[in-house]
Design a protein around this motif. Structure first.
Motif, mmCIF file in Angstrom:
data_model
loop_
_atom_site.group_PDB
_atom_site.id
_atom_site.type_symbol
_atom_site.label_atom_id
_atom_site.label_comp_id
_atom_site.label_asym_id
_atom_site.label_seq_id
_atom_site.Cartn_x
_atom_site.Cartn_y
_atom_site.Cartn_z
ATOM 1 N N LYS A 7 0.862 -1.183 0.000
ATOM 2 C CA LYS A 7 0.000 0.000 0.000
ATOM 3 C C LYS A 7 0.891 1.223 0.000
ATOM 4 O O LYS A 7 1.900 1.268 0.701
ATOM 5 C CB LYS A 7 -0.890 0.009 1.248
ATOM 6 C CG LYS A 7 -2.051 -0.963 1.171
ATOM 7 C CD LYS A 7 -3.056 -0.714 2.279
ATOM 8 C CE LYS A 7 -4.259 -1.631 2.122
ATOM 9 N NZ LYS A 7 -5.259 -1.436 3.168
ATOM 10 N N THR A 8 0.543 2.189 -0.813
ATOM 11 C CA THR A 8 1.356 3.402 -0.899
ATOM 12 C C THR A 8 0.452 4.606 -1.134
ATOM 13 O O THR A 8 -0.756 4.463 -1.347
ATOM 14 C CB THR A 8 2.417 3.240 -2.018
ATOM 15 O OG1 THR A 8 3.346 4.299 -1.923
ATOM 16 C CG2 THR A 8 1.803 3.237 -3.405
ATOM 17 N N ASP A 9 1.041 5.802 -1.086
ATOM 18 C CA ASP A 9 0.241 7.011 -1.305
ATOM 19 C C ASP A 9 0.027 7.280 -2.787
ATOM 20 O O ASP A 9 -1.081 7.595 -3.225
ATOM 21 C CB ASP A 9 0.934 8.228 -0.662
ATOM 22 C CG ASP A 9 1.020 8.114 0.847
ATOM 23 O OD1 ASP A 9 -0.032 7.946 1.480
ATOM 24 O OD2 ASP A 9 2.137 8.171 1.376
ATOM 25 N N VAL A 30 5.502 17.281 -0.636
ATOM 26 C CA VAL A 30 5.163 16.420 0.516
ATOM 27 C C VAL A 30 6.196 15.300 0.627
ATOM 28 O O VAL A 30 5.946 14.176 0.176
ATOM 29 C CB VAL A 30 3.723 15.834 0.398
ATOM 30 C CG1 VAL A 30 2.693 16.754 0.983
ATOM 31 C CG2 VAL A 30 3.364 15.514 -1.057
ATOM 32 N N PRO A 31 7.347 15.611 1.215
ATOM 33 C CA PRO A 31 8.451 14.640 1.246
ATOM 34 C C PRO A 31 8.108 13.316 1.919
ATOM 35 O O PRO A 31 8.724 12.291 1.610
ATOM 36 C CB PRO A 31 9.539 15.387 2.034
ATOM 37 C CG PRO A 31 9.180 16.831 1.961
ATOM 38 C CD PRO A 31 7.703 16.891 1.847
ATOM 39 N N ASP A 32 7.115 13.319 2.818
ATOM 40 C CA ASP A 32 6.822 12.082 3.559
ATOM 41 C C ASP A 32 5.858 11.144 2.832
ATOM 42 O O ASP A 32 5.619 10.028 3.293
ATOM 43 C CB ASP A 32 6.291 12.405 4.963
ATOM 44 C CG ASP A 32 5.057 13.297 4.929
ATOM 45 O OD1 ASP A 32 4.884 14.027 3.921
ATOM 46 O OD2 ASP A 32 4.272 13.291 5.893
ATOM 47 N N VAL A 200 12.157 6.773 -3.226
ATOM 48 C CA VAL A 200 11.019 6.398 -4.080
ATOM 49 C C VAL A 200 11.274 4.965 -4.557
ATOM 50 O O VAL A 200 12.381 4.615 -4.950
ATOM 51 C CB VAL A 200 10.882 7.369 -5.270
ATOM 52 C CG1 VAL A 200 9.880 6.850 -6.294
ATOM 53 C CG2 VAL A 200 10.469 8.752 -4.775
ATOM 54 N N ASP A 201 10.220 4.142 -4.504
ATOM 55 C CA ASP A 201 10.333 2.719 -4.854
ATOM 56 C C ASP A 201 10.167 2.563 -6.370
ATOM 57 O O ASP A 201 9.044 2.593 -6.887
ATOM 58 C CB ASP A 201 9.241 1.943 -4.092
ATOM 59 C CG ASP A 201 9.276 0.454 -4.384
ATOM 60 O OD1 ASP A 201 10.341 -0.035 -4.808
ATOM 61 O OD2 ASP A 201 8.222 -0.205 -4.208
ATOM 62 N N ILE A 202 11.296 2.418 -7.081
ATOM 63 C CA ILE A 202 11.258 2.353 -8.552
ATOM 64 C C ILE A 202 11.425 0.903 -8.991
ATOM 65 O O ILE A 202 12.404 0.249 -8.631
ATOM 66 C CB ILE A 202 12.340 3.252 -9.176
ATOM 67 C CG1 ILE A 202 12.153 4.691 -8.678
ATOM 68 C CG2 ILE A 202 12.266 3.209 -10.690
ATOM 69 C CD1 ILE A 202 13.268 5.640 -9.071
ATOM 70 N N ASN A 203 10.459 0.419 -9.752
ATOM 71 C CA ASN A 203 10.422 -0.990 -10.164
ATOM 72 C C ASN A 203 10.458 -1.094 -11.678
ATOM 73 O O ASN A 203 9.511 -0.682 -12.360
ATOM 74 C CB ASN A 203 9.132 -1.651 -9.652
ATOM 75 C CG ASN A 203 8.977 -1.518 -8.145
ATOM 76 O OD1 ASN A 203 9.469 -2.332 -7.394
ATOM 77 N ND2 ASN A 203 8.282 -0.463 -7.699
#
Length: 500
Positions: A7-9, A30-32, A200-203
């Motif tokens: 789950k992510t924003d 919004v860095p968070d 950042v989760d880069i896939n």
């Protein structure tokens, strides 16, 4: 199938310039927030954003004649040119902010100063160009533009184009030195390197198979790992579909009503490229001509100096082609599978309305190299076949939709954001001016999709983009200040030595 669920924003689909820009903006605002990116290729910026898949023009309407039209009374409408120029100024300000904040480095790796020119032949076209010049040069956004119909002056500006020219018809050009050549592939990779450093989760090598709404209002993506075949599910509060030509299919899968009755028509591009240093050294500009009768706006012929991989080269084109694929790496069934019950009439109407475009594409596909060389010789009379090769550019999917002005099945040549009424999902469709206006377009996404946050984000927006909410055309002092600062920060103030 894997049971892993995350789950992510925010989820960004596609690792091109648009997702890179939106992700970078959101990380500053919004860095968070947690952001995840899914890209089906093995690295960022490999489709439309790749430096060989587009012309690299910093589109500011300085030289593109299709952004200025002649009105019935003979005057020239420059409103579209003003809009596009202001949008490019927004991109320049954001890139300057990133450089000044040390979030990206070495701007010369993605942007170089390069004169932008328009070139026309024939008495009627010369008259139009002069009127266009007069209308634009009175506007502060286009300050510094020059006009000439003197062959000697043109020989100074564009020697490669003017030498060995025997045609007696009138010829004229405009020139403005504040144009740019932009390597959007390099910029995209820089931005994703920065995002990766911000957790950042880069896939990569992950293909989004489906998008659906969950009962609690989130968006669930079904994502296949292209190496292992494993399918995972990922949910987010907000999804941006920035998959270039692949965006239409994903928008359709989302099922939002705003995506109904829309279709896409793919047009591929071919450029001729010259790397012969003797030829390349004779030309230093982006020179845009006038589209032939019946040709679509994105087929305006132009001869461009390019700076790629520390090498200067020349590109000429584009020649249009046709492939039913929506991406260079897409499927031959992309066009057929994009036709749905809700857009069938729209697509059929577009087909009926655009027979001339179909004929044009067929003619272009059939061109031999020698025929293409003949078109090049209209720009460079002395061009030799052995100096020029081909490069296949990206696929551009033009938006087809029903409009009040154009009726059912109108082909839209432009960039369009489609978002859900509640702002939970947005998709970017269309093509040019595309990447040049990425920051403006992504600010539009933010405004549409996060209206409840815009007021609190405004101070940061103004820090990143000093002209945010202001018309530069109506504030010439601010325009001059911004233009001076961005040129200084991005290394555009003084001319760089030409690459060998």
């Amino acid at each position: 199938m894997s049971n892993r669920e995350t789950k992510t924003d925010v989820i960004l689909i596609g690792a091109g310039i648009m997702s890179a820009t939106l992700g970078t903006l959101l990380k500053e605002l919004v860095p968070d927030w947690k952001i995840a990116v899914f890209e089906k290729l093995s690295k960022a910026g490999e489709e439309s954003s790749n430096e060989w898949n587009n012309a690299g023009t910093g589109h500011a309407a300085l030289c593109e004649l299709n952004y200025t039209t002649e009105k019935p009374d003979g005057s020239v409408d420059i409103s579209k040119a003003i809009n596009i120029n202001e949008q490019f100024q927004v991109s320049m300000q954001f890139w300057s902010y990133l450089v000044n904040s040390k979030l990206i480095h070495n701007p010369q790796e993605f942007i170089m100063p390069l004169p932008h020119m328009s070139l026309v032949q024939g008495e009627q076209n010369v008259t139009f160009l002069k009127k266009r010049f007069e209308a634009l040069s009175n506007n502060p956004l286009f300050q510094g533009m020059e006009f000439s119909d003197d062959p000697e002056k043109l020989m100074e500006w564009i020697p490669l184009i003017m030498q060995d020219r025997t045609a007696n018809e009138p010829i004229a050009a405009t020139k403005i030195d504040s144009g740019t050549d932009v390597n959007f592939g390099s910029l995209t990779r820089m931005l994703f390197d920065h995002l990766e450093s911000q957790n950042v989760d880069i896939n990569y090598k992950q293909s989004v198979q489906d998008i659906k709404r969950t009962s609690d209002g989130l968006w669930e993506l079904k994502v296949r790992n292209l190496d292992s075949g494993i399918i995972e599910r990922h949910t987010a509060k907000f999804v941006f579909i920035g998959g270039g030509g692949g965006s239409l299919h994903l928008l359709q899968k989302s099922g939002i009503p705003e995506g109904k009755h829309m279709g896409g028509f793919p047009v591929s591009g071919i450029f001729m490229v010259c790397k012969n240093p003797d030829v390349v050294a004779q030309h230093h500009a982006k020179v845009y001509g006038k589209a032939k009768v019946g040709a679509p706006p994105m087929s305006v012929p132009h001869l461009d100096t390019r700076f790629i991989d520390n090498q200067k080269s020349l590109l000429f084109g584009p020649f249009a082609g046709f492939s039913p694929k929506f991406l260079k790496t897409g499927s031959l069934f992309d066009l057929v599978t994009s036709v749905k019950p809700d857009n069938l009439l729209t697509m059929l109407s577009a087909g009926a309305k655009n027979m001339s475009l179909t004929n044009y594409l067929v003619q272009q596909v059939m061109l031999s190299k020698e025929k293409r060389m003949e078109e090049l010789r209209e720009f460079i009379p002395s061009a030799k076949s052995e100096d020029w090769d081909f490069v296949i550019a990206g696929q551009r999917v033009q938006v087809i939709k029903d409009t009040e002005a154009g009726g059912k099945g109108t082909l839209q040549f432009g960039t369009e954001v489609v978002s859900a009424a509640d702002g939970s999902i947005a998709a970017l469709l269309g093509a040019s001016p595309g990447a040049s206006t990425a920051v403006h377009v992504m600010l539009e996404v933010i405004t549409k999709c996060f209206p409840e946050h815009v007021k609190e984000w405004e101070p940061k927006m103004k820090e990143m983009i000093p002209s945010y909410g202001v018309s530069l055309m109506e504030n010439p002092e601010l325009l001059h200040e911004i233009h001076t600062l961005t040129a200084q920060t991005l290394g555009l103030s003084e001319k760089k030595p030409a690459f060998s």
